[in-house]
Each structure stands twice: as structure tokens, then as C-alpha cells.
Design a protein around this motif. Sequence first.
Motif, PDB file in Angstrom:
ATOM      1  N   SER A 450      -8.387  80.669  -2.507  1.00 51.08           N
ATOM      2  CA  SER A 450      -8.664  81.089  -1.131  1.00 51.08           C
ATOM      3  C   SER A 450      -7.958  82.394  -0.822  1.00 51.08           C
ATOM      4  N   SER A 451      -8.625  83.229  -0.012  1.00 50.74           N
ATOM      5  CA  SER A 451      -8.026  84.478   0.466  1.00 50.74           C
ATOM      6  C   SER A 451      -7.411  84.297   1.846  1.00 50.74           C
ATOM      7  N   ASP A 452      -7.578  83.100   2.417  1.00 53.99           N
ATOM      8  CA  ASP A 452      -7.078  82.790   3.753  1.00 53.99           C
ATOM      9  C   ASP A 452      -5.674  82.201   3.619  1.00 53.99           C
ATOM     10  N   LEU A 453      -4.643  83.001   3.913  1.00 53.94           N
ATOM     11  CA  LEU A 453      -3.266  82.556   3.699  1.00 53.94           C
ATOM     12  C   LEU A 453      -2.888  81.340   4.546  1.00 53.94           C
ATOM     13  N   PRO A 454      -3.253  81.271   5.839  1.00 55.40           N
ATOM     14  CA  PRO A 454      -2.949  80.051   6.596  1.00 55.40           C
ATOM     15  C   PRO A 454      -3.582  78.806   5.962  1.00 55.40           C
ATOM     16  N   GLU A 455      -4.791  78.963   5.428  1.00 56.28           N
ATOM     17  CA  GLU A 455      -5.459  77.849   4.757  1.00 56.28           C
ATOM     18  C   GLU A 455      -4.696  77.449   3.498  1.00 56.28           C
ATOM     19  N   ILE A 456      -4.323  78.420   2.686  1.00 55.71           N
ATOM     20  CA  ILE A 456      -3.567  78.154   1.458  1.00 55.71           C
ATOM     21  C   ILE A 456      -2.285  77.384   1.786  1.00 55.71           C
ATOM     22  N   ILE A 457      -1.576  77.839   2.815  1.00 56.26           N
ATOM     23  CA  ILE A 457      -0.304  77.214   3.180  1.00 56.26           C
ATOM     24  C   ILE A 457      -0.532  75.840   3.811  1.00 56.26           C
ATOM     25  N   GLY A 458      -1.572  75.720   4.640  1.00 53.38           N
ATOM     26  CA  GLY A 458      -1.809  74.477   5.365  1.00 53.38           C
ATOM     27  C   GLY A 458      -2.347  73.341   4.519  1.00 53.38           C
ATOM     28  N   VAL A 459      -3.016  73.670   3.396  1.00 50.85           N
ATOM     29  CA  VAL A 459      -3.709  72.648   2.612  1.00 50.85           C
ATOM     30  C   VAL A 459      -3.036  72.356   1.274  1.00 50.85           C
ATOM     31  N   SER A 460      -2.395  73.357   0.673  1.00 45.87           N
ATOM     32  CA  SER A 460      -1.932  73.220  -0.718  1.00 45.87           C
ATOM     33  C   SER A 460      -0.627  72.434  -0.847  1.00 45.87           C
ATOM     34  N   ASP A 461      -0.495  71.755  -1.994  1.00 34.98           N
ATOM     35  CA  ASP A 461       0.775  71.126  -2.376  1.00 34.98           C
ATOM     36  C   ASP A 461       1.645  72.119  -3.143  1.00 34.98           C
ATOM     37  N   ARG A 462       1.022  72.948  -3.966  1.00 34.62           N
ATOM     38  CA  ARG A 462       1.672  74.054  -4.657  1.00 34.62           C
ATOM     39  C   ARG A 462       0.717  75.233  -4.620  1.00 34.62           C
ATOM     40  N   VAL A 463       1.266  76.441  -4.808  1.00 38.15           N
ATOM     41  CA  VAL A 463       0.416  77.633  -4.821  1.00 38.15           C
ATOM     42  C   VAL A 463       0.757  78.498  -6.031  1.00 38.15           C
ATOM     43  N   LEU A 464      -0.278  78.765  -6.821  1.00 40.61           N
ATOM     44  CA  LEU A 464      -0.180  79.662  -7.967  1.00 40.61           C
ATOM     45  C   LEU A 464      -0.603  81.050  -7.484  1.00 40.61           C
ATOM     46  N   VAL A 465       0.233  82.059  -7.703  1.00 38.17           N
ATOM     47  CA  VAL A 465      -0.082  83.407  -7.227  1.00 38.17           C
ATOM     48  C   VAL A 465      -0.404  84.306  -8.424  1.00 38.17           C
ATOM     49  N   ILE A 466      -1.584  84.924  -8.376  1.00 34.47           N
ATOM     50  CA  ILE A 466      -2.071  85.772  -9.465  1.00 34.47           C
ATOM     51  C   ILE A 466      -1.929  87.243  -9.078  1.00 34.47           C
ATOM     52  N   HIS A 467      -1.396  88.039  -9.999  1.00 33.91           N
ATOM     53  CA  HIS A 467      -1.289  89.484  -9.801  1.00 33.91           C
ATOM     54  C   HIS A 467      -1.782  90.184 -11.064  1.00 33.91           C
ATOM     55  N   GLU A 468      -2.842  90.970 -10.908  1.00 30.92           N
ATOM     56  CA  GLU A 468      -3.410  91.764 -12.011  1.00 30.92           C
ATOM     57  C   GLU A 468      -3.614  90.924 -13.275  1.00 30.92           C
ATOM     58  N   GLY A 469      -4.266  89.774 -13.099  1.00 32.83           N
ATOM     59  CA  GLY A 469      -4.659  88.954 -14.233  1.00 32.83           C
ATOM     60  C   GLY A 469      -3.571  88.111 -14.846  1.00 32.83           C
ATOM     61  N   GLN A 470      -2.416  88.005 -14.180  1.00 30.13           N
ATOM     62  CA  GLN A 470      -1.331  87.184 -14.696  1.00 30.13           C
ATOM     63  C   GLN A 470      -0.726  86.331 -13.586  1.00 30.13           C
ATOM     64  N   VAL A 471      -0.141  85.198 -13.984  1.00 32.50           N
ATOM     65  CA  VAL A 471       0.559  84.356 -13.015  1.00 32.50           C
ATOM     66  C   VAL A 471       1.892  85.029 -12.687  1.00 32.50           C
ATOM     67  N   ASN A 472       2.088  85.362 -11.412  1.00 31.69           N
ATOM     68  CA  ASN A 472       3.333  86.028 -11.021  1.00 31.69           C
ATOM     69  C   ASN A 472       4.294  85.078 -10.294  1.00 31.69           C
ATOM     70  N   GLY A 473       3.899  83.819 -10.178  1.00 35.15           N
ATOM     71  CA  GLY A 473       4.795  82.853  -9.555  1.00 35.15           C
ATOM     72  C   GLY A 473       4.056  81.614  -9.126  1.00 35.15           C
ATOM     73  N   CYS A 474       4.800  80.527  -8.960  1.00 33.11           N
ATOM     74  CA  CYS A 474       4.237  79.277  -8.457  1.00 33.11           C
ATOM     75  C   CYS A 474       5.197  78.737  -7.404  1.00 33.11           C
ATOM     76  N   LEU A 475       4.704  78.552  -6.187  1.00 35.65           N
ATOM     77  CA  LEU A 475       5.534  78.136  -5.063  1.00 35.65           C
ATOM     78  C   LEU A 475       5.274  76.682  -4.710  1.00 35.65           C
ATOM     79  N   THR A 476       6.335  75.933  -4.450  1.00 36.38           N
ATOM     80  CA  THR A 476       6.180  74.563  -3.958  1.00 36.38           C
ATOM     81  C   THR A 476       5.823  74.606  -2.477  1.00 36.38           C
ATOM     82  N   GLN A 477       5.417  73.465  -1.945  1.00 39.55           N
ATOM     83  CA  GLN A 477       5.025  73.393  -0.536  1.00 39.55           C
ATOM     84  C   GLN A 477       6.171  73.831   0.375  1.00 39.55           C
ATOM     85  N   GLU A 478       7.383  73.487   0.012  1.00 39.77           N
ATOM     86  CA  GLU A 478       8.553  73.833   0.825  1.00 39.77           C
ATOM     87  C   GLU A 478       8.838  75.335   0.789  1.00 39.77           C
TER      88      GLU A 478
END
Length: 493
Positions: A450-478
Motif C-alpha cells: 500500500s502507498s497509503d501510510l495511515p492504512e499501512i500503520i492502521g492495518v499491519s502487524d509488521r511493515v517491510l520497507v523497500i528502497h530501490e529494490g532492496q529491503v531497507n528495514g522491517c518495523l514491528t507494530q509498536e
Amino acid sequence: MEIQMTNIHKQFAANQVLKGVHFNLKAGEVHSLMGENGAGKSTLMNILTGLLKTDQGKITIDGKETVFANPKDAENHRISFIHQELITWPEMTVLENMFMGKEMTKYGIFCNQQAMEEKAEAVLKQLGIQIDLNDSMGKLSIGQQQLIEIAKILMNEASVIIMDEPTAALTDKEIVTLFSIIRKLKQKGVAIVYISHRLKEIFEISDRITVMRDGISIMTRDIKETQEKEIVSAMVGRDIGDYYPSERSKIGRTLLEVNDLTVNGLFKDITFTLKQGEILGVSGLMGAGRTEIMSAIFGLHPLERGTIAINDKVIQISSPLQAIKNGIGYVTENRKEEGLILDFSIKDNIGITALDEFSEHGFIHNKEEEDFVQLLIERLAIKTGSMHLPVSSLSGGNQQKVVLAKWIAAGTQILILDEPTRGVDIGAKREIYLLMRELTDRGVGIIMVSSDLPEIIGVSDRVLVIHEGQVNGCLTQEELSEERIMTLATGGK
């Protein structure tokens, strides 16, 4: 230019779509039009621009009653409509798409290539976009195609521009650019009808708002005198509470394990896991490779290297059919071209993935299939007169629900959702979120791009963040916040 639409009625067969709508537009204003999918917003604008004829009511432009013969007639009168579902020629170049039917000529015979390139480059520069005019349109992302459509309208010097979900596929940076352009157009006296389901945008860019519900204009207000709660209540006719479900599903064992996935030129070394009952959000800027990664997992891109394991077993997925057999479903961003068979009925679109369940010795048990499809139609609140109508007869949001129903029918255990609420109204969004939680309660694992950040934060348990074709981090819900996600999406740590 000022437009007044009075007591507009429109009926298709037994379906009364518009039941007496009033709408007016003033020069130099942004007038937002909101309502649930199926409320009649697009129908009203299609009547204004001559695509449909009104059954009753009248349209006056600058005090003169007017009926356009067709959309081309409306364009000639400087009224342009940027549709949510883009109309492009994918095999032709960007430049050819921009000047289709409006070619600049030399000596009245030959195309003036240089003049067209100069005009196109000037408007793209104004929008802050860098796109090769000689690239084929099909190579561009949906967001880039949307910007090209906006550029085309700017070249036409329209007095009225209708924008249907213009930011649905745009990045935050592109939205800022678009809003800057809209403000400049207002200063020139251009009037804009802005159709959107994004309340934040409505309050940022609008002067007035009209809310429609079930084919009727419920209210028209100055945006400064309107509250968010009031708009939502007018749209849905009820209080829907918080948009995002507060309950979280129980997280179980690992369903999917992806290691070092690489497709040269698209992404590299992608590694992550998905667990039972989990919603894994995938965020990143447009062009970061999010969709390409999901397509590869679904067998649409051959891998250079890397492994995919389901339930601890490494599997080979070289086609979508293999992905489906291994319990993977994929709701694509482009539902019309990749998610639906538009000429088929709603029933056939939903039931197509589960025919084996309703078949015996090569014969389909129609009653069982229809009962099951009807159950899904009711559960997902798909607005239709009959499951036997073509899926093309539905609004965009209801088409999205049909795509979801198709994968639910397939008994999917790993569900990939690419922009699942793009172009979907507030009430339907909440229904989709609740449905996602119902699925995770049953042990389904969901990957949501999703490109909708409030949606990503409101729905996800974890979030994988992609930057230029690579995983640049994975954030927990907290750990989730818009600032942290954007830091990672732009290459920060």
C-alpha cells in the motif's frame, strides 16, 4: 465558467442510479464530490461530459442550457475528464499517447515532431516529472500513466477539469506536485471537480464539498464549515466508528519464507517471512520494486536466484498456476486488466478459482456454486442487482470486492493484496479491513502492498520497507510511524 446541474435523474433498466441530483461548480474553485462506490458520482460526471444522456433535469453553463453530444464535444468546450480507469494505448509511445487525435502538423500534412516534443516536455517539466517521451506507455507504472493523463489535460488549457481519484496511484511527492498544479490552475480561474475517497486530501485542497448517497445529493458545504465526521455520516448514513479494526489476530507458525530473491534490474536479496494470522505491510516509494517482488512470488517473473518455502518446504513457482496450487492468491493493483474477466458474470468471476469444489465427473453443480457466490456477495456487501450481471456493470469498489471474493473462494492461505483499497470508498474500505482480519483469524497470512501510510500503520502487524529494490528495514507494530517508514523508504536508517 460556471456549471449548474439541476434535478438530474438517470436509470439503467430497473436500476435507478440518480434520483434528483443537484450540483453546481464555480470558476476558480475545487469542488469535491464524495460518496460510496455506486452512489452515482461518475454517472453524474459522465452526463455532464456527454457520455450519458440524462433522463430528467437540466445542465446550464454560464446561464445557458447545454447538452454535449459526446465527451469530444465537451472537450471542445474546454471541459475535460480524467477517469480513474485510464484509457491508454500501451504499445504506443508516451508522446503518441499525449497527442492522440490532437497531433500538431507542419504544412497541414506532416506531424510536427519537434513542436509536439517541446510542448510535451514543457508540461512535464511543469509537473516535475522525468519520463522519456519515446518509451512505450505500457512500460510506465500506473502512477506515471496517471501523471501523463494530467499532463494531456494541462496541454488542452481546459476551463473545467474533472479528476476521478487522481492520487490513487501517486506517491506522496507526486501528490504534492499535483496539488501545487491545482492551486496554480485555480488562480487562472480553472474550476476542478475532485472525486476522491481520501478525506485528508479533501480538506487540504477543496473549497466546497458535495456528498452523494444512493443517487441523491445529500449535502453541499464550504469545506471550512464541515467536519470529517459529518462527511462520513452523510456518505454512509451511519456512524462507522474507527476505520481500522482494533482487534489483532493470533500470530501462528511461519507460512511463507522468502530468501535472497533476486531478479536482475528489478530487485535483489529480498528476504522476509509471513506467519499465520499476520498482515505484513509492504511500503516504499513508487518504483521501489514492491509490485515486482509480489509478482515474482506469484510466478510472473523468473527468478535469477533465491528460494520460496511454504510450510517449511522449498517449492518452485514458475507460473501463477503453480502459485495457486500452493495456496497463494494475488489481488493485483490493476484489477480490470489482471484481476477480472469484464465480459463474464459476477458469479463466473468469483467462482472461477473454485470450480473443482462444485464439479463432479466434469459437471458443475450450479445451485451449490450460486449459493456459495451469493454468500460471498452478501458478506462483502457487493452492490448488484444480480450475480448474473457482467462484472463490468459494477462500480470500481465493487469490482475490487469481486476480486477479493474470487481468492476467498479459492481457499487461499497466503493472500497478496496490491493496493487493495485503491479507489474504494470509506465504508467499503472498513469492510475490506474487517474481512482481512476475519481471514487472518482463520490462519490466513496476508501481504498488503500500500502507498497509503495511515492504512499501512492502521492495518499491519509488521511493515517491510523497500528502497530501490532492496529491503531497507522491517518495523514491528509498536515501532510504526509515518516518519520511520518514510525514512527507510527514502534510503535512511
